[in-house]
Write a protein that holds these residues in place. Structure first.
Motif, PDB file in Angstrom:
ATOM      1  N   ILE A   1     -51.241  58.820 101.340  1.00 49.88           N
ATOM      2  CA  ILE A   1     -51.343  58.705  99.886  1.00 49.88           C
ATOM      3  C   ILE A   1     -50.060  58.088  99.309  1.00 49.88           C
ATOM      4  N   TRP A   2     -48.906  58.495  99.821  1.00 52.91           N
ATOM      5  CA  TRP A   2     -47.643  57.979  99.306  1.00 52.91           C
ATOM      6  C   TRP A   2     -47.515  56.482  99.513  1.00 52.91           C
ATOM      7  N   ARG A   3     -48.157  55.957 100.539  1.00 50.00           N
ATOM      8  CA  ARG A   3     -48.083  54.508 100.793  1.00 50.00           C
ATOM      9  C   ARG A   3     -48.631  53.700  99.629  1.00 50.00           C
ATOM     10  N   GLN A   4     -49.478  54.320  98.835  1.00 53.96           N
ATOM     11  CA  GLN A   4     -50.102  53.574  97.734  1.00 53.96           C
ATOM     12  C   GLN A   4     -49.219  53.522  96.488  1.00 53.96           C
ATOM     13  N   GLY A   5     -48.272  54.462  96.346  1.00 48.49           N
ATOM     14  CA  GLY A   5     -47.478  54.451  95.122  1.00 48.49           C
ATOM     15  C   GLY A   5     -46.142  55.142  95.239  1.00 48.49           C
TER      16      GLY A   5
END
Length: 668
Positions: free
Chosen positions: A592-596
């Motif tokens: 999930i962190w990879r997206q934002g």
């Protein structure tokens, strides 16, 4: 008053001469109507007190009731019956019975409570707690759980106490998907209009009542059954609930100004009362409210005696509809319509003739298509079969037991049945994981609400009248009801599919007309159904949670990995999954962190495990979100999702499989 036998538009004349009736082996014989408002089609708020259990038996109020509650219902005579039910919580099972959510106590002024709002994160009222895994609904251990045994024993005592001095004939069956019928209760005599010495025979599971508008369930089931059969036989065009009515029944027309609306009406809109068609077109016509006499005067009050004397053929019915305006825009709102279901029956009958190359009445068709396959041998529409007359229940008030409803109206309310037979319908069609007659996906679509009312409690389906139930973990579900009522006899079936059980209640009036007009009360099958649900649902909830915990909670290990699963806050929760040094929950966060960029950890406190419809298969999701939001974000080359956890018994031990890390961990 206009004549009962003629109508100025020529749609029908001398319709009354087409009615025929039976003379039952009773002292009263054929009775037409009574003016008591029916309880068959009510939309009532399911308001159940939020109780607190103290000392195991003493129930005390915790919260005050909402004031100014809106309560409404649709009745047979006026279309409106105001009613309100107050149902107590069940001691020793749960401190939170089925109830209306008390939104006024927690409202913050925010119209939309988003996932990031503190209230939605901290308060259990706003969690998406999952239902029991569907594959456990038929687990035989459910019925052996002490909570369910206690609930059924408690229900027996309650029903006996409530009906001890009742004059009614009452039959109740409770069905669970794991076993079929699990409980039945019967009270009263078959021949209520005769003395106990002359007719002592008691009602039982094979005692036959008119089920009136529960007939609508069979009208929809026939549509679904024909759809499945057409698909299997590759017959075109295939009929579905989305089929346009005029494609199936070209004879259907509305006045010219509604030509476009007529072309839009679907079979599903007829089945959910959203076609905009009036309730009983052309049946009850009066000059003014003065025509409604109270109390009714025998021999003078002919208002209700004219019911079912019109539209006695398909031609008359379609002619009447073609000359009457719609009462609502098509699809705008549910508005109860017996006429709409008569039209649905004409449409499916027309389609069946082409599909099966047979020309049968609707009554004969559903016997062949539904009653016989389900072994419902005491259920029928039309004239009472000679061999079943001994099982007919006859009310003490005026009634319609002897009336042969014109065949065109059978889909709306012409069926007779028993609690034994309705139990078979509920078990084999509405609850079984492999339903008869229709596919599982059809059944899942069928048990859905189409229109939600603004009370946040009631909703309408096809043809369900649903009520919101709040479970002890604050998860909210719909219980699907369908009621029926004609003078003297009232009925209710209901199903709670997520918890795998359902209820059938049939009642017949034991009071005389004069007693009713003086204010005598009768037994309401809806109220009895609520007592069953409020007693049984918390017990079944407890049983499922016990089984889920026993089967899946614990520590799983292998030489290179560990998993910990607990049951907390209503969730089966994956607290830890590490294989070959890889923290799978942390990797889910990092995805999930990879997206934002790095954010708050979503899975730091674990992931909720949601049971699928497939045995042993669970999907992991964030604890604060609903289950649709994050499945299969990424998969392995073989198609195994990052969120898929599979459990199987291997050599007698529960084993966790996680293919993305080649994990195979055994419960200790």
């Amino acid at each position: 008053m206009p004549s009962a036998n003629k109508k100025k538009d020529g749609c029908y004349e001398k319709a009354n001469s087409r009615l025929r009736s039976y003379q039952c082996n009773t002292q009263k014989g054929y009775q037409t109507m009574e003016s008591r408002p029916l309880l068959d089609e009510k939309l009532v708020m399911m308001m159940v007190e939020d109780d607190e259990v103290e000392g195991g038996v003493e129930v005390k109020k915790r919260r005050k009731w909402l004031v100014n509650t809106c309560w409404m219902a649709i009745s047979f005579s006026t279309g409106i019956l105001l009613t309100l039910y107050l149902v107590k919580g069940i001691p020793n099972l749960s401190s939170q019975p089925l109830q209306r959510r008390q939104t006024s106590d927690i409202y913050t002024g925010n119209t939309i409570l988003a996932a990031g709002n503190d209230l939605s994160v901290s308060s259990p009222q706003w969690r998406c707690v999952p239902p029991p895994p569907a594959f456990l609904l038929e687990d035989p251990r459910v019925m052996q759980h002490p909570a369910i045994k206690f609930a059924l024993a408690q229900l027996e005592l309650t029903l006996k106490a409530d009906t001890f001095s009742s004059k009614e004939a009452i039959s109740i069956s409770i069905v669970h998907s794991a076993k079929g019928k699990i409980y039945e209760f019967h009270q009263g005599r078959k021949r209520l209009n005769e003395s106990a010495s002359a007719s002592p025979a008691k009602v039982n599971g094979n005692s036959i009542h008119r089920i009136a508008s529960i007939s609508k369930v069979f009208a929809v089931l026939e549509t679904l059954m024909l759809s499945r059969q057409a698909r299997l036989e590759k017959f075109v065009p295939e009929i579905t609930l989305e089929s346009r009515l005029q494609d199936v029944l070209p004879e259907f027309k509305l006045p010219q100004e509604f030509k476009e609306e007529a072309a839009d009406i679907t079979l599903g809109q007829l089945g959910s009362h959203r076609a905009g068609i009036g309730r009983d077109m052309g049946e009850l016509v009066f000059n003014s409210p003065r025509d409604i006499l109270w109390p009714p005067v025998p021999g003078q009050d002919t208002f209700f005696e004219r019911y079912y004397q019109h539209n006695t053929s398909s031609q008359e019915l379609l002619c009447t509809v073609s000359k009457n305006d719609l009462i609502w825009q098509v699809g705008q709102t549910p508005s109860y319509s017996n006429t709409g279901f008569s039209i649905l029956g004409l449409a499916t009958g027309n389609y069946r003739k082409k599909l099966k190359k047979q020309n049968k009445s609707w009554a004969s068709s559903i016997k062949e298509d539904i009653f016989d396959p389900l072994e419902m041998d005491h259920t029928f529409a039309g004239p009472i079969p000679k061999g079943l007359r001994k099982d007919i229940v006859t009310p003490n008030s005026r009634n319609m037991v002897d009336l042969i409803v014109p065949a065109v109206h059978d889909p709306a309310g012409g069926i007779f049945s028993t609690t034994n037979d309705l139990a078979k319908l509920i078990h084999k069609v509405l609850l079984s994981r492999s339903p008869l007659l229709i596919s599982n996906s059809q059944r899942l679509d069928w048990l859905r609400s189409i229109h939600y009312n603004t009370d946040a409690i009631t909703s309408v389906g096809v043809p369900w009248e649903s009520y919101r139930a709040i479970m002890p973990d604050y998860a909210a579900y719909n219980i699907y009801f369908k009621g029926g009522g004609l003078p003297g006899q009232y009925s209710q079936i209901s199903a709670f599919p997520e918890f795998g059980y359902g209820v059938a209640v049939l009642t017949s009036v034991g009071s005389t007309d004069s007693e009713l007009f003086a204010g005598a009360t009768t037994t309401d099958p809806f109220g009895l159904s609520l007592k069953v649900h409020n007693t049984l649902a918390p017990a079944i909830w407890k049983a499922y949670n016990s089984i889920v915990t026993a089967d899946y909670a614990g520590t799983y290990t292998s030489p290179n990995g560990i998993a910990r699963i607990v049951f907390e806050n209503g969730f089966l929760t994956l607290k830890e999954l590490k294989i070959d040094g890889v923290d799978v929950l942390l990797k889910a966060d990092q995805l999930i962190w990879r997206q934002g960029g790095r954010q708050v950890s979503i899975f730091g406190n674990g992931a909720g495990l949601i049971g699928t419809g497939f045995a042993g298969k669970f999907r992991a999701t964030a604890l604060f979100s609903c289950i649709w939001s994050a499945f299969d974000i990424v998969t392995t080359k073989s198609g195994w999702g990052l969120d898929l956890i599979v459990f199987k018994k291997v050599n007698g031990k529960m084993t966790l499989f996680y293919e993305p890390m080649k994990g195979k961990l055994v419960k200790q």
